[in-house]
Write a protein that holds these residues in place. Structure first.
Motif, PDB file in Angstrom:
ATOM      1  N   UNK A  56       0.789  -1.239   0.000  1.00 16.42           N
ATOM      2  CA  UNK A  56      -0.016   0.057  -0.263  1.00 16.42           C
ATOM      3  C   UNK A  56       0.599   1.000  -0.403  1.00 16.42           C
ATOM      4  N   UNK A  57       2.234   0.809   0.567  1.00 12.84           N
ATOM      5  CA  UNK A  57       3.342   2.321   0.842  1.00 12.84           C
ATOM      6  C   UNK A  57       2.931   3.252   1.388  1.00 12.84           C
ATOM      7  N   UNK A  58       2.144   2.857   2.602  1.00 11.07           N
ATOM      8  CA  UNK A  58       2.121   3.924   3.860  1.00 11.07           C
ATOM      9  C   UNK A  58       3.917   3.575   4.388  1.00 11.07           C
ATOM     10  N   UNK A  59       4.149   4.517   5.082  1.00 13.39           N
ATOM     11  CA  UNK A  59       4.947   5.222   5.864  1.00 13.39           C
ATOM     12  C   UNK A  59       4.924   4.348   7.119  1.00 13.39           C
ATOM     13  N   UNK A  60       6.328   4.568   7.442  1.00 13.33           N
ATOM     14  CA  UNK A  60       5.645   3.404   9.500  1.00 13.33           C
ATOM     15  C   UNK A  60       5.080   4.539  10.466  1.00 13.33           C
ATOM     16  N   UNK A  61       5.892   5.616  10.061  1.00 10.21           N
ATOM     17  CA  UNK A  61       4.532   7.177  10.511  1.00 10.21           C
ATOM     18  C   UNK A  61       2.930   6.593  10.088  1.00 10.21           C
ATOM     19  N   UNK A  62       2.570   6.775   9.280  1.00 13.17           N
ATOM     20  CA  UNK A  62       0.857   6.076   8.743  1.00 13.17           C
ATOM     21  C   UNK A  62       0.840   5.030   9.374  1.00 13.17           C
ATOM     22  N   UNK A  63       1.369   4.168   9.289  1.00 13.73           N
ATOM     23  CA  UNK A  63       1.149   3.047  10.137  1.00 13.73           C
ATOM     24  C   UNK A  63       1.061   2.753  11.365  1.00 13.73           C
ATOM     25  N   UNK A  64       2.149   3.633  12.008  1.00 14.67           N
ATOM     26  CA  UNK A  64       1.553   4.083  13.265  1.00 14.67           C
ATOM     27  C   UNK A  64       0.883   4.357  13.893  1.00 14.67           C
ATOM     28  N   UNK A  65       0.260   5.627  13.325  1.00 14.53           N
ATOM     29  CA  UNK A  65      -1.069   6.535  13.618  1.00 14.53           C
ATOM     30  C   UNK A  65      -2.233   5.280  13.181  1.00 14.53           C
ATOM     31  N   UNK A  66      -1.909   4.736  12.514  1.00 17.55           N
ATOM     32  CA  UNK A  66      -3.162   4.071  11.532  1.00 17.55           C
ATOM     33  C   UNK A  66      -3.536   2.762  12.536  1.00 17.55           C
ATOM     34  N   UNK A  67      -2.346   2.504  13.518  1.00 16.71           N
ATOM     35  CA  UNK A  67      -3.057   0.809  14.540  1.00 16.71           C
ATOM     36  C   UNK A  67      -3.036   1.510  15.900  1.00 16.71           C
ATOM     37  N   UNK A  68      -2.439   2.954  15.938  1.00 15.86           N
ATOM     38  CA  UNK A  68      -2.837   2.978  17.254  1.00 15.86           C
ATOM     39  C   UNK A  68      -1.654   2.955  18.006  1.00 15.86           C
ATOM     40  N   UNK A  69       0.234   2.451  17.402  1.00 15.53           N
ATOM     41  CA  UNK A  69       1.223   2.242  18.573  1.00 15.53           C
ATOM     42  C   UNK A  69       2.342   2.876  17.796  1.00 15.53           C
ATOM     43  N   UNK A  70       3.426   3.197  18.883  1.00 15.87           N
ATOM     44  CA  UNK A  70       4.189   4.126  18.667  1.00 15.87           C
ATOM     45  C   UNK A  70       4.781   3.102  17.128  1.00 15.87           C
ATOM     46  N   UNK A  71       5.840   4.873  16.201  1.00 15.53           N
ATOM     47  CA  UNK A  71       6.748   4.493  15.369  1.00 15.53           C
ATOM     48  C   UNK A  71       7.806   3.525  15.257  1.00 15.53           C
ATOM     49  N   UNK A  72       8.778   3.508  16.465  1.00 15.16           N
ATOM     50  CA  UNK A  72       9.453   3.041  16.485  1.00 15.16           C
ATOM     51  C   UNK A  72       9.142   1.077  16.769  1.00 15.16           C
ATOM     52  N   UNK A  73       7.873   0.987  16.660  1.00 20.61           N
ATOM     53  CA  UNK A  73       7.216  -0.233  16.853  1.00 20.61           C
ATOM     54  C   UNK A  73       6.778  -1.071  15.370  1.00 20.61           C
ATOM     55  N   UNK A  74       5.966  -0.379  14.728  1.00 25.56           N
ATOM     56  CA  UNK A  74       6.419  -0.471  13.283  1.00 25.56           C
ATOM     57  C   UNK A  74       7.584  -0.729  12.932  1.00 25.56           C
ATOM     58  N   UNK A  75       8.730  -0.067  13.564  1.00 23.84           N
ATOM     59  CA  UNK A  75       9.426  -0.498  12.721  1.00 23.84           C
ATOM     60  C   UNK A  75      10.377  -1.703  13.582  1.00 23.84           C
ATOM     61  N   UNK A  76      10.307  -1.795  14.252  1.00 21.85           N
ATOM     62  CA  UNK A  76      10.981  -3.256  14.857  1.00 21.85           C
ATOM     63  C   UNK A  76       9.944  -4.319  14.249  1.00 21.85           C
ATOM     64  N   UNK A  77       8.615  -4.404  14.333  1.00 18.42           N
ATOM     65  CA  UNK A  77       8.273  -5.283  13.483  1.00 18.42           C
ATOM     66  C   UNK A  77       8.315  -5.402  11.373  1.00 18.42           C
ATOM     67  N   UNK A  78       8.683  -4.440  10.737  1.00 22.08           N
ATOM     68  CA  UNK A  78       8.518  -4.451  10.137  1.00 22.08           C
ATOM     69  C   UNK A  78      10.112  -5.492   9.868  1.00 22.08           C
ATOM     70  N   UNK A  79      11.166  -5.075  10.728  1.00 19.58           N
ATOM     71  CA  UNK A  79      12.109  -4.701  10.162  1.00 19.58           C
ATOM     72  C   UNK A  79      13.085  -7.011  10.584  1.00 19.58           C
ATOM     73  N   UNK A  80      12.072  -7.217  12.015  1.00 20.52           N
ATOM     74  CA  UNK A  80      11.500  -8.103  11.860  1.00 20.52           C
ATOM     75  C   UNK A  80      11.190  -9.349  11.653  1.00 20.52           C
ATOM     76  N   UNK A  81       9.722  -8.737  10.619  1.00 23.81           N
ATOM     77  CA  UNK A  81       9.499  -9.123   9.570  1.00 23.81           C
ATOM     78  C   UNK A  81      10.544  -9.809   8.011  1.00 23.81           C
ATOM     79  N   UNK A  82      10.861  -8.625   7.554  1.00 27.32           N
ATOM     80  CA  UNK A  82      12.060  -8.915   6.444  1.00 27.32           C
ATOM     81  C   UNK A  82      12.836  -9.765   6.559  1.00 27.32           C
ATOM     82  N   UNK A  83      13.250  -9.874   8.513  1.00 28.46           N
ATOM     83  CA  UNK A  83      15.161 -10.891   8.468  1.00 28.46           C
ATOM     84  C   UNK A  83      14.076 -12.633   8.741  1.00 28.46           C
ATOM     85  N   UNK A  84      12.756 -12.293   8.820  1.00 29.51           N
ATOM     86  CA  UNK A  84      12.483 -14.303   9.236  1.00 29.51           C
ATOM     87  C   UNK A  84      12.452 -14.740   7.760  1.00 29.51           C
TER      88      UNK A  84
END
Length: 152
Positions: free
Chosen positions: A124-152
């Motif tokens: 969808x092309x959303x930034x980490x900040x946009x995703x954080x706002x949508x899901x109601x979590x801190x941007x660092x959490x989104x960054x962590x989830x993305x990082x973990x997902x891409x390394x699995x």
């Protein structure tokens, strides 16, 4: 492609503004819940909630607004499943594309939150900040989830 609705144009019909996003929402929800029929049900529930909240919509990013509602409903449904069944669903989804079955199998194995942020970011092309706002979590959490997902 993010659509903005001018503040004065909030009078535009609900269908004109959010109608074009139905198919994309169903696809995203299918990835999250693993069942296209359930995804359609959740998308309809998201549209109902969006319609009920239409007068409060600020006009910015209708797709993001609608996807936020839908994804939150999907995540709530998955939490409900775990609570009532004691385990997440393990059935192999039959709706996966045959383009790269290994990729879809890997995506299906991801934690539901990781899968949601991966799809929102890469498809969808959303930034980490946009995703954080949508899901109601801190941007660092989104960054962590993305990082973990891409390394699995």
């Amino acid at each position: 492609m993010t659509t903005r609705v001018a503040a004065g144009a909030i009078e535009a019909t609900f269908e004109e503004v959010v109608g074009p996003h139905y198919d994309g929402l169903v696809r995203r929800l299918s990835f999250i819940v693993g069942d296209p029929d359930e995804a359609r049900d959740l998308a309809q529930a998201a549209y109902l909630r969006a319609f009920e909240a239409w007068s409060r919509f600020d006009g910015a990013d209708p797709r993001g607004w609608l996807y936020t509602i839908g994804i939150n409903l999907a995540l709530s449904e998955l939490r409900r499943r775990v609570r009532w069944r004691g385990r997440p669903p393990t059935d192999e989804p039959t709706w996966l594309l045959d383009v790269d079955p290994d990729l879809w199998a890997a995506i299906a194995q991801l934690d539901r939150r990781h899968r949601a942020v991966l799809l929102m970011n890469t498809l969808d092309g959303y930034t980490q900040a946009e995703i954080a706002t949508m899901l109601g979590v801190p941007p660092g959490t989104v960054a962590s989830w993305l990082s973990r997902t891409k390394t699995l």
